[in-house]
Design an enzyme around this catalytic site. Structure first.
Site, PDB file in Angstrom:
ATOM      1  N   ASP A 196       0.837  -1.197   0.000  1.00 43.09           N
ATOM      2  CA  ASP A 196       0.000   0.000   0.000  1.00 43.09           C
ATOM      3  C   ASP A 196       0.878   1.256   0.000  1.00 43.09           C
ATOM      4  O   ASP A 196       1.884   1.314   0.716  1.00 43.09           O
ATOM      5  CB  ASP A 196      -0.879  -0.037   1.263  1.00 43.09           C
ATOM      6  CG  ASP A 196      -1.936   1.050   1.287  1.00 43.09           C
ATOM      7  OD1 ASP A 196      -2.661   1.190   0.296  1.00 43.09           O
ATOM      8  OD2 ASP A 196      -2.021   1.766   2.306  1.00 43.09           O
TER       9      ASP A 196
ATOM     10  N   GLU B  62       1.457  -0.367  -5.062  1.00 41.61           N
ATOM     11  CA  GLU B  62       0.532   0.718  -5.384  1.00 41.61           C
ATOM     12  C   GLU B  62       1.349   2.000  -5.434  1.00 41.61           C
ATOM     13  O   GLU B  62       1.751   2.530  -4.397  1.00 41.61           O
ATOM     14  CB  GLU B  62      -0.561   0.847  -4.320  1.00 41.61           C
ATOM     15  CG  GLU B  62      -1.555   1.949  -4.647  1.00 41.61           C
ATOM     16  CD  GLU B  62      -2.299   2.500  -3.439  1.00 41.61           C
ATOM     17  OE1 GLU B  62      -3.397   3.026  -3.635  1.00 41.61           O
ATOM     18  OE2 GLU B  62      -1.785   2.440  -2.312  1.00 41.61           O
TER      19      GLU B  62
END
Ligand code: MG
Length: 551
Positions: free
Chosen positions: A201, A242
């Site tokens: 993330d 990401e």
């Protein structure tokens, strides 16, 4: 050796335990429910599941506010339930990738609660602090319009702490070696429980220089450190990052020497893909593909249509973004954070089957690894009455039973969609399973087709000239095999002439329709595409792949 890189020819399916299947009747999805649906996932042919965060959390940001990185939130089950899930997934040959959320923790995490006690506290330096209010206290917000600052005063610590995301998500200080050691320990823990890798993330925020510096230096060496550790522990595990960055900035994330993250979501192509769907013009998409062409040998793009967040259009020009808004999010409540759209794919495309097929066919044909979103395989819709990104996080629609077969309890974690064209009463797995022509069965056939076309995941690719701005034609080459795939983004039929330009290209073998293989004596082919039509061909008729199977 190279076809050991499993992630290059896999189909990944993303889901949130929260909203997939509730087995114990408390209205919240759980691991026991997910295990019950593994045969469904296996039957549609996916290779890997990407699980959204399921660890203990106050749940103020869909689980991306973790308060214990080593556990399972009791709402979803126990650590024992997780291990049972891993066993059942692996038994079916399904790999599991989990979210690694280490840019920040919840403010309820014991580390932060301790850190707030002052500068001499045990975990104080695990977070990012400032004695006075930094000048850039309200810059760089991830959720503009909802978030108010990136620095917030903490009365207990008597200092400001930094938070890229919401104020209840303090950033970890990855410049502290102890924090990086802890991140490796978290990775080691879940690898030991059998996961095949991590969806990392907020990668740029993990490695940026914390604090008040306007010029944020990226510490890519931190990423390379995590990669080394990962590969020592488990040779075939992967990192899927990401990182919504510009094409020119991507190479250091991958690492020039196969030493960075293996895969990154191609946010850049994603935005131009939606521009092409909105306008019918493929030229900017072609340019976006070219701009992201050069990546290291073992690196891979992950391509997607929609995910659990808003459709971020921040890389388009204002004029381009307005065109996509006009087409797919004409009402203000459909838009979010001044840059995106909080709708599902099917609602943006008005539930029109040819356009949905075009979008998915294209995703499976983009050079890289496709990542699907749960529910898109049946054309699920969204609920704009829910706040922000929750609109696209409604429970999976399994059947026309109450609560869509997701739960026995009426008040589910998010309400099921029970009105209109996308209601579970009409859009559900059970009904589509029985219908040979359903979107579900079409998607399963496309997944099978994609896996029979390793040229797309492993190979080199070229854009073929069509002379038509509505039609994208691409060729893929790997181990002496070639594919040619065409997509028409227009609502009118088009006929184009292409020249594959590889040996044996006088004959094209249609991979979807039995009866439309094409012969072009001089290696050129005139091909007809329906409105929003798509054509998949293998060059040369019978393939080396098939020959190899016969031997
Ligand atoms: Mg439950």
């Amino acid at each position: 050796m190279i076809d050991d890189l499993w992630y290059k020819n896999s189909v990944i399916y993303s889901l949130d335990v929260d909203t997939f299947m509730d087995a114990n009747g408390d209205g919240i999805g759980d691991f026991e429910g997910l295990v019950r649906q593994l045969d469904y996932l296996h039957s549609i042919g996916i290779d890997a599941i990407w699980l959204a965060p399921f660890q203990p959390t106050p749940n103020r940001d869909n689980g991306y506010d973790i308060s214990d990185h080593y556990g399972v939130d009791p709402r979803h089950g126990s650590s024992g339930d997780f291990v049972e899930f891993m066993h059942q997934a692996n038994k079916r040959g399904i790999k599991v990738i989990i979210d690694l959320v280490v840019n920040h923790t919840s403010d309820q995490h014991p580390w932060f609660r301790e850190a707030r006690k002052g500068k001499d506290a045990r975990f104080h330096d695990w977070y990012v602090w400032s004695k006075k209010r930094p000048e850039n206290w309200n810059e760089g917000m991830v959720f503009p319009g909802v978030q108010e600052a990136t620095w917030t005063y903490d009365k207990a610590a008597k200092e400001y702490y930094f938070h890229r995301f919401f104020e209840h998500q303090p950033d970890l200080n990855t410049h502290n070696p102890e924090v990086r050691t802890e991140i490796r320990r978290i990775m080691g823990y879940w690898l030991q429980l059998g996961v095949a890798g991590f969806r990392v993330d907020a990668v740029p925020f993990i490695i940026e220089t914390p604090g008040e510096n306007q010029e944020k230096e990226m510490r890519f060496d931190f990423l390379y450190e995590f990669r080394r550790f990962l590969q020592w522990r488990q040779g075939d595990a992967v990192l899927l990052g990401e990182a919504n960055v510009l094409p020119a900035e991507t190479i250091p994330f991958f690492g020039e020497h196969d030493n960075g993250i293996h895969m990154m979501f191609n946010f850049y192509v994603n935005q131009y893909l939606f521009y092409a769907l909105a306008t019918g013009d493929v030229s900017p998409l072609t340019e976006a593909l070219q701009a992201t062409r050069e990546i290291p040998l073992t690196a891979q793009w992950a391509h997607f249509l929609r995910n659990h967040d808003e459709l971020d259009l921040g890389r388009l020009t204002d004029a381009q973004r307005q065109k996509v808004f006009e087409c797919f999010a004409p009402e203000a409540r459909m838009q979010l954070y001044d840059r995106g759209i909080r709708r599902r794919l099917a609602t943006m495309l008005d539930g029109k089957r040819p356009r949905i097929e075009l979008a998915y066919s294209l995703m499976f044909a983009l050079p890289g690894t496709p990542v699907m979103r749960y529910g898109d395989e049946i054309g699920m819709g969204d609920n704009l009455d829910l706040p922000e990104r929750d609109a696209v996080r409604t429970p999976m629609q399994w059947s026309d039973a109450p609560q869509a077969g997701f739960s026995d309890r009426p008040d589910t974690v998010h309400p099921v969609i029970d009105r209109g064209e996308f209601s579970y009463k009409t859009v559900n797995v059970a009904a589509q399973r029985r219908d040979g022509d359903s979107l579900l069965n079409w998607t399963a056939r496309m997944i099978r087709l994609r896996k029979e076309c390793p040229e797309i995941g492993y190979g080199a690719w070229a854009i073929l000239e069509t002379g038509n701005r509505h039609v994208l034609a691409m060729r893929y080459d790997w181990l002496g095999n070639s594919l040619v795939i065409l997509h028409n983004f227009d609502n009118e039929p088009h006929e184009v002439e292409i020249e594959p330009g590889v040996p044996n290209s006088d004959k094209l073998f249609n991979l979807i329709q039995e009866d439309t293989s094409h012969v072009g004596g001089d290696g050129r082919h005139r091909l007809k595409l329906k409105p929003y039509g798509y054509l998949w061909y293998r060059v040369g008729g019978l393939t080396h792949l098939l020959h190899r199977q016969r031997e």
